[in-house]
Design a protein around this motif. Structure first.
Motif, PDB file in Angstrom:
ATOM      1  N   SER A 105      35.231  53.914  16.023  1.00 48.83           N
ATOM      2  CA  SER A 105      36.349  53.470  15.194  1.00 48.83           C
ATOM      3  C   SER A 105      37.318  52.576  15.952  1.00 48.83           C
ATOM      4  O   SER A 105      37.889  51.660  15.374  1.00 48.83           O
ATOM      5  N   THR A 106      37.528  52.855  17.251  1.00 49.21           N
ATOM      6  CA  THR A 106      38.375  51.976  18.070  1.00 49.21           C
ATOM      7  C   THR A 106      37.815  51.942  19.485  1.00 49.21           C
ATOM      8  O   THR A 106      37.028  52.811  19.884  1.00 49.21           O
ATOM      9  N   GLY A 107      38.278  50.970  20.256  1.00 50.81           N
ATOM     10  CA  GLY A 107      37.886  50.894  21.659  1.00 50.81           C
ATOM     11  C   GLY A 107      38.411  52.086  22.444  1.00 50.81           C
ATOM     12  O   GLY A 107      37.747  52.586  23.353  1.00 50.81           O
ATOM     13  N   VAL A 202      30.832  49.205  31.711  1.00 51.95           N
ATOM     14  CA  VAL A 202      31.841  48.136  31.670  1.00 51.95           C
ATOM     15  C   VAL A 202      32.478  48.056  30.289  1.00 51.95           C
ATOM     16  O   VAL A 202      31.837  48.296  29.270  1.00 51.95           O
ATOM     17  N   ASP A 203      33.762  47.738  30.296  1.00 54.63           N
ATOM     18  CA  ASP A 203      34.531  47.557  29.058  1.00 54.63           C
ATOM     19  C   ASP A 203      34.824  46.069  28.916  1.00 54.63           C
ATOM     20  O   ASP A 203      35.645  45.508  29.641  1.00 54.63           O
ATOM     21  N   ASP A 204      34.138  45.440  27.978  1.00 61.39           N
ATOM     22  CA  ASP A 204      34.218  43.983  27.814  1.00 61.39           C
ATOM     23  C   ASP A 204      35.123  43.589  26.636  1.00 61.39           C
ATOM     24  O   ASP A 204      34.865  42.606  25.941  1.00 61.39           O
ATOM     25  N   ALA A 205      36.203  44.353  26.462  1.00 60.48           N
ATOM     26  CA  ALA A 205      37.092  44.123  25.315  1.00 60.48           C
ATOM     27  C   ALA A 205      37.588  42.673  25.245  1.00 60.48           C
ATOM     28  O   ALA A 205      37.686  42.091  24.168  1.00 60.48           O
ATOM     29  N   HIS A 206      37.890  42.088  26.413  1.00 60.04           N
ATOM     30  CA  HIS A 206      38.420  40.722  26.414  1.00 60.04           C
ATOM     31  C   HIS A 206      37.350  39.674  26.721  1.00 60.04           C
ATOM     32  O   HIS A 206      37.655  38.486  26.802  1.00 60.04           O
ATOM     33  N   GLY A 207      36.112  40.131  26.903  1.00 63.54           N
ATOM     34  CA  GLY A 207      35.049  39.190  27.256  1.00 63.54           C
ATOM     35  C   GLY A 207      34.101  38.919  26.105  1.00 63.54           C
ATOM     36  O   GLY A 207      33.599  37.806  25.953  1.00 63.54           O
TER      37      GLY A 207
HETATM   38  C1  LIG Z   1      42.293  46.613  23.627  1.00 58.53           C
HETATM   39  C2  LIG Z   1      41.466  47.327  24.644  1.00 58.53           C
HETATM   40  C3  LIG Z   1      40.854  48.548  24.358  1.00 58.53           C
HETATM   41  C4  LIG Z   1      41.135  49.298  23.105  1.00 58.53           C
HETATM   42  O1  LIG Z   1      40.445  48.795  22.022  1.00 58.53           O
HETATM   43  P1  LIG Z   1      40.986  49.152  20.563  1.00 58.53           P
HETATM   44  O2  LIG Z   1      39.853  48.863  19.676  1.00 58.53           O
HETATM   45  O3  LIG Z   1      42.181  48.293  20.337  1.00 58.53           O
HETATM   46  O4  LIG Z   1      41.356  50.616  20.584  1.00 58.53           O
HETATM   47  C5  LIG Z   1      40.020  49.077  25.303  1.00 58.53           C
HETATM   48  N1  LIG Z   1      39.809  48.470  26.483  1.00 58.53           N
HETATM   49  C6  LIG Z   1      40.418  47.313  26.802  1.00 58.53           C
HETATM   50  C7  LIG Z   1      40.150  46.688  28.130  1.00 58.53           C
HETATM   51  C8  LIG Z   1      41.272  46.709  25.907  1.00 58.53           C
HETATM   52  O5  LIG Z   1      41.891  45.592  26.230  1.00 58.53           O
END
Ligand SMILES: *Cc1c(COP(=O)(O)O)cnc(C)c1O
Length: 394
Positions: A105-107, A202-207
Motif C-alpha cells: 500500500s505504501t513504501g 535496495v530502496d529505489d524510491a527516487h530512482g
Molecule cells: C518516499 C520514500 C519512501 C516511502 O514511500 P511512500 O510510498 O511514500 O510511503 C520510502 N523510501 C524512500 C527512500 C522514500 O523516499
C-alpha cells in the motif's frame, strides 16, 4: 496531563526552529500549485516525471472507477486482489527486470514489512546511516538488532559484516539518498555483500522511473540483476505519480512475502483504480524518454546557473539538489523569503537531516520549464549571494 507533557515537547521544537506546519494546497497544475492562497512554482514535489498531473493517468483512474468503484474492500489475501493489481505486478516486474513483483500500500509499509519478514531473531540488519526513515524503522523493529554503517562506506560495512555472528545478514540501502540526491555505490555494495554471504535490499524510491534504461531504476542502471540485488523496492507515489509501492525479486521471495510480510497481509489492498492509473503512468514513463532527458537538462541548467552565481553545487546528478545552509533558522528564513516570491522550496531540518546540515532541498520535475529554473536561479542569486558564508559544499 497528557496535553501538558505534549505542550512541553512542542515548545522545545518551536524554540529550536524545528516546528513543522502543514500547508493547504488548493490547486495543483503541473509545476505550479496554489498554497495558502498564493500561486507558487513548486520545487519540492517528488513528481519527477510530471505524471501526477497527466490527463491520461487521471483518465485511466476515472475509467477504472466506473468499472471497479472506489474501494478494494479487503486485504489482498481475502478478496482485495483484483485483476488490475495482478496486471500491474506483472508489468512492474518486467519494468525493473525481475521475475516477480508484489504491491504494497505504501513504501513505508513495503520497507517495514519486508525487512521484518526477512530478518528474524537470529539475524541482523545493516543499514546506511542516511537511509530513509521507513528503512530505519524497519531495522529498529527487527528482533535480531540493527546497526548503521557510515554513509556509502563499503569498507565500514565489510568490517561490520565480518565481525557479526548473525545467522543471516541483511544489508539495506537507499539507492538515491532522499536528502542529498547522491546515488549509493551499488556495484561495490553488491560485491561486499556477496563476499560475506549476506543479502542486499535496495530502496529505489527516487530512482525508479528516473534512472536506468527506460526508467527501469538504479539496479538496472548499474547492471545488477536479481542475483546481485535480490530484494528491490520501488515506490509509485514519486516518479510514477500515483500511490503505493512494490517489492520485486524471485518467485520464492515474493511467495515468502505474501505469507510473511505483516504490512502486506494485514492491510486493505489499494483501490483497483489506483492500480489502473499506475499502469497508465508506467506505460508513459517507459515510452516517453523525453521526460528523463528534459529532467536531466533542467538539473544541468540549474547546476551551471549556481556555478555562474558562485554558489556551491551539489555533486548530485539526480533531480534532488540540496543547498546546505547549516542552521535551521537560516534555512527557514530563506525558504520564507523565496515563498514570498512564489517559489516553493522546503527547508529540511533536523531530525530529518543531521544537526548543522539544515538545507533547502530543491527537486526538479519534467513538468518544469527552463523558465522555472531561471526564475529560481535569479531569486537564489539575490537571496544567497550576500549570505554565502553559511553555505558549505556538499
Ligand atoms: C518516499 C520514500 C519512501 C516511502 O514511500 P511512500 O510510498 O511514500 O510511503 C520510502 N523510501 C524512500 C527512500 C522514500 O523516499
Amino acid at each position: 496531563m497528557l496535553d501538558q507533557r505534549l505542550e512541553a515537547g512542542l515548545g522545545q521544537r518551536r524554540e529550536q526552529d524545528l516546528y513543522r506546519r502543514r500547508r493547504q494546497v488548493e490547486h495543483l497544475r503541473g509545476a505550479w500549485l496554489r498554497v495558502d492562497g498564493r500561486d507558487c512554482r513548486n520545487f519540492c514535489s517528488n513528481d519527477y516525471l510530471g505524471l501526477a498531473g497527466d490527463r491520461r493517468v487521471a483518465r485511466a483512474m476515472s475509467d477504472a472507477l466506473e468499472r471497479w468503484h472506489a474501494g478494494s474492500g479487503a486485504a489482498h489475501l481475502i478478496t482485495g486482489h483484483s485483476s488490475e493489481h495482478e496486471a500491474l505486478e506483472e508489468e512492474l516486474a518486467d519494468f525493473v527486470g525481475r521475475p516477480r513483483a508484489l504491491l504494497f500500500s505504501t513504501g513505508y509499509m513495503a520497507n517495514m514489512g519486508t525487512i521484518n519478514a526477512l530478518a528474524g531473531p537470529d539475524d541482523r540488519v545493516f543499514e546506511d546511516r542516511l537511509n530513509h526513515a521507513s528503512l530505519l524503522d524497519g531495522g529498529w523493529l527487527c528482533r535480531g538488532g540493527m546497526e548503521r554503517y557510515d554513509h556509502a562506506d563499503t569498507a565500514d560495512l565489510a568490517t561490520r559484516l565480518r565481525s557479526s555472528e548473525a545467522d543471516h545478514k541483511l544489508v539495506v540501502t537507499d539507492t538515491v539518498f532522499s536528502m542529498d540526491g547522491d546515488v549509493a555505490p551499488l556495484a561495490e555494495l553488491a560485491a561486499t555483500v556477496a563476499a560475506r554471504d549476506a543479502t542486499l535490499m535496495v530502496d529505489d524510491a527516487h530512482g525508479v522511473g528516473v534512472l536506468g534504461p527506460q526508467g527501469g531504476g538504479a539496479a538496472r542502471e548499474a547492471g545488477l540483476g536479481t542475483d546481485a540485488v535480490p530484494v528491490y523496492v520501488g515506490t509509485l507515489g514519486k516518479a510514477l505519480g500515483t500511490f503505493g509501492a512494490f517489492v520485486a525479486g524471485s518467485e520464492t521471495l515474493i511467495e515468502y512475502l505474501i505469507q510473511r510480510a505483516r504490512t502486506y497481509v494485514y492491510t486493505t489492498a489499494p483501490p483497483p483504480a489506483v492500480a489502473a492509473a499506475t499502469r497508465s503512468a508506467l506505460r508513459i514513463a517507459r515510452e516517453e524518454g523525453w521526460r528523463r532527458e528534459h529532467l536531466d537538462a533542467l538539473v544541468r541548467r540549474f547546476q551551471q546557473g549556481l556555478r555562474h552565481l558562485g554558489l556551491p553545487v551539489s555533486s548530485s546528478r539526480t533531480p534532488v539538489q540540496p543547498l546546505v545552509v547549516g542552521e535551521p533558522a537560516v534555512a527557514l528564513r530563506l525558504a520564507r523569503a523565496l515563498e514570498g516570491e512564489g517559489l516553493l522550496i522546503t527547508a529540511i531540518r533536523p531530525p530529518t537531516v543531521p544537526a548543522g546540515t539544515a538545507r533547502l532541498r530543491v527537486t526538479f520535475s519534467a513538468a518544469h520549464r527552463e523558465a522555472d529554473v531561471d526564475a529560481l536561479l535569479e531569486a537564489l542569486g539575490r537571496h544567497l549571494s550576500g549570505s554565502c558564508a553559511p553555505l558549505t559544499e556538499t
